[in-house]
Scaffold this active site. Sequence first.
Site, PDB file in Angstrom:
ATOM      1  N   ARG A   1       0.823  -1.221   0.000  1.00  7.49           N
ATOM      2  CA  ARG A   1       0.000   0.000   0.000  1.00  7.49           C
ATOM      3  C   ARG A   1       0.856   1.270   0.000  1.00  7.49           C
ATOM      4  O   ARG A   1       0.512   2.263   0.655  1.00  7.49           O
ATOM      5  CB  ARG A   1      -0.970   0.017   1.196  1.00  7.49           C
ATOM      6  CG  ARG A   1      -1.848  -1.211   1.283  1.00  7.49           C
ATOM      7  CD  ARG A   1      -2.786  -1.362   0.083  1.00  7.49           C
ATOM      8  NE  ARG A   1      -3.617  -2.530   0.241  1.00  7.49           N
ATOM      9  CZ  ARG A   1      -3.342  -3.739  -0.259  1.00  7.49           C
ATOM     10  NH1 ARG A   1      -2.236  -3.919  -0.968  1.00  7.49           N
ATOM     11  NH2 ARG A   1      -4.160  -4.746  -0.085  1.00  7.49           N
TER      12      ARG A   1
ATOM     13  N   SER B   1     -11.072   1.260   2.652  1.00  6.48           N
ATOM     14  CA  SER B   1     -10.399   0.860   3.892  1.00  6.48           C
ATOM     15  C   SER B   1      -9.779   2.056   4.594  1.00  6.48           C
ATOM     16  O   SER B   1      -9.135   2.892   3.962  1.00  6.48           O
ATOM     17  CB  SER B   1      -9.325  -0.172   3.594  1.00  6.48           C
ATOM     18  OG  SER B   1      -9.887  -1.346   3.056  1.00  6.48           O
TER      19      SER B   1
ATOM     20  N   GLU C   1      -4.641   4.196   5.772  1.00 10.44           N
ATOM     21  CA  GLU C   1      -4.481   3.893   4.354  1.00 10.44           C
ATOM     22  C   GLU C   1      -5.066   5.007   3.506  1.00 10.44           C
ATOM     23  O   GLU C   1      -4.567   5.306   2.421  1.00 10.44           O
ATOM     24  CB  GLU C   1      -5.156   2.557   4.029  1.00 10.44           C
ATOM     25  CG  GLU C   1      -5.007   2.086   2.603  1.00 10.44           C
ATOM     26  CD  GLU C   1      -5.523   0.676   2.409  1.00 10.44           C
ATOM     27  OE1 GLU C   1      -6.170   0.427   1.385  1.00 10.44           O
ATOM     28  OE2 GLU C   1      -5.281  -0.179   3.282  1.00 10.44           O
TER      29      GLU C   1
END
Length: 301
Positions: A162, A211, A282
């Site tokens: 990520r 998320s 995130e």
Amino acid sequence: MRVEIERGVALSRYTTLGTGGPAAAFARPCTLDELAEALAWARGEDLPVEVVGLGSNLLVADDGVEALVLKLAGELAEIEVEAERIVAGGGATNAVVLHRARSAGLGGFEFASAIPGTIGGGVRMNAGAYGGDFSGVLVEAVVVDAGGTRVLSPEELGLTYRHSDLRPGQVVARATLALSPRPSDEVKAAVKELSERRKATQPTNKRTFGSVFKNPDHELGAGRMLEECGLKGHRIGGAVISPRHANFIENADGAASADAIALMAEARRRAHERFGVHLEHEVRFLGALSLPPLPGDDPGS
């Protein structure tokens, strides 16, 4: 100028959570030349540059963003199939790229069915789901900033979980993906299975930004951890931690970005108190947004 610069555009129109104030400047470049022109304009105005794709994975400050905000369009959102490769503009949506791949009998991008965003955003955050991510299919990306245009490999982009090493002001204008032959009906069946799994566990029919936190180095993922903290359904203002999946925040009723920040802060506090974990967000912040630090946090975490 060939590219139009607008002032005071409300970014709540461009975010999946539906929150956020105005951009100091906003543009929709359609070509590499227009993109370069917009970046040069921003440099002359001493404005930072930010990009919105589909507005997922994005939380915009309620006071707005003192930046030039770009939404790639035209040629910068086009898709071409070249043998077993797909060349897609940074503004192309993952869903349309996946559809083109399926039509061409190409597999390997099915994981993107769970990522409601664009190719540029996917490269920037090395987006992934269900065991796949962009680093596994990316050949190269065309990256443009005020200094010019470069073609970067996954290694040069520094893709990890990520994360990429791309800095603010660097725009993914185009990406080349290497896929592999797979019958269209198999691709369709795989996507259907992943979509059903996603709908069964995530609030796909609610306004969210996706998320909230990265999964920590722990036996529990972020969602399960926050569920164990009793946070499902916890509400502040118009925002609520999803009763379906605790790593999602829903706009339940006229939420503000400040409500989401307050929920994120509470979630981090509880996860730290119970599990000793420092959750990292995130979601990407635009504007003057930050989370209160926890003991031992890295700066900017």
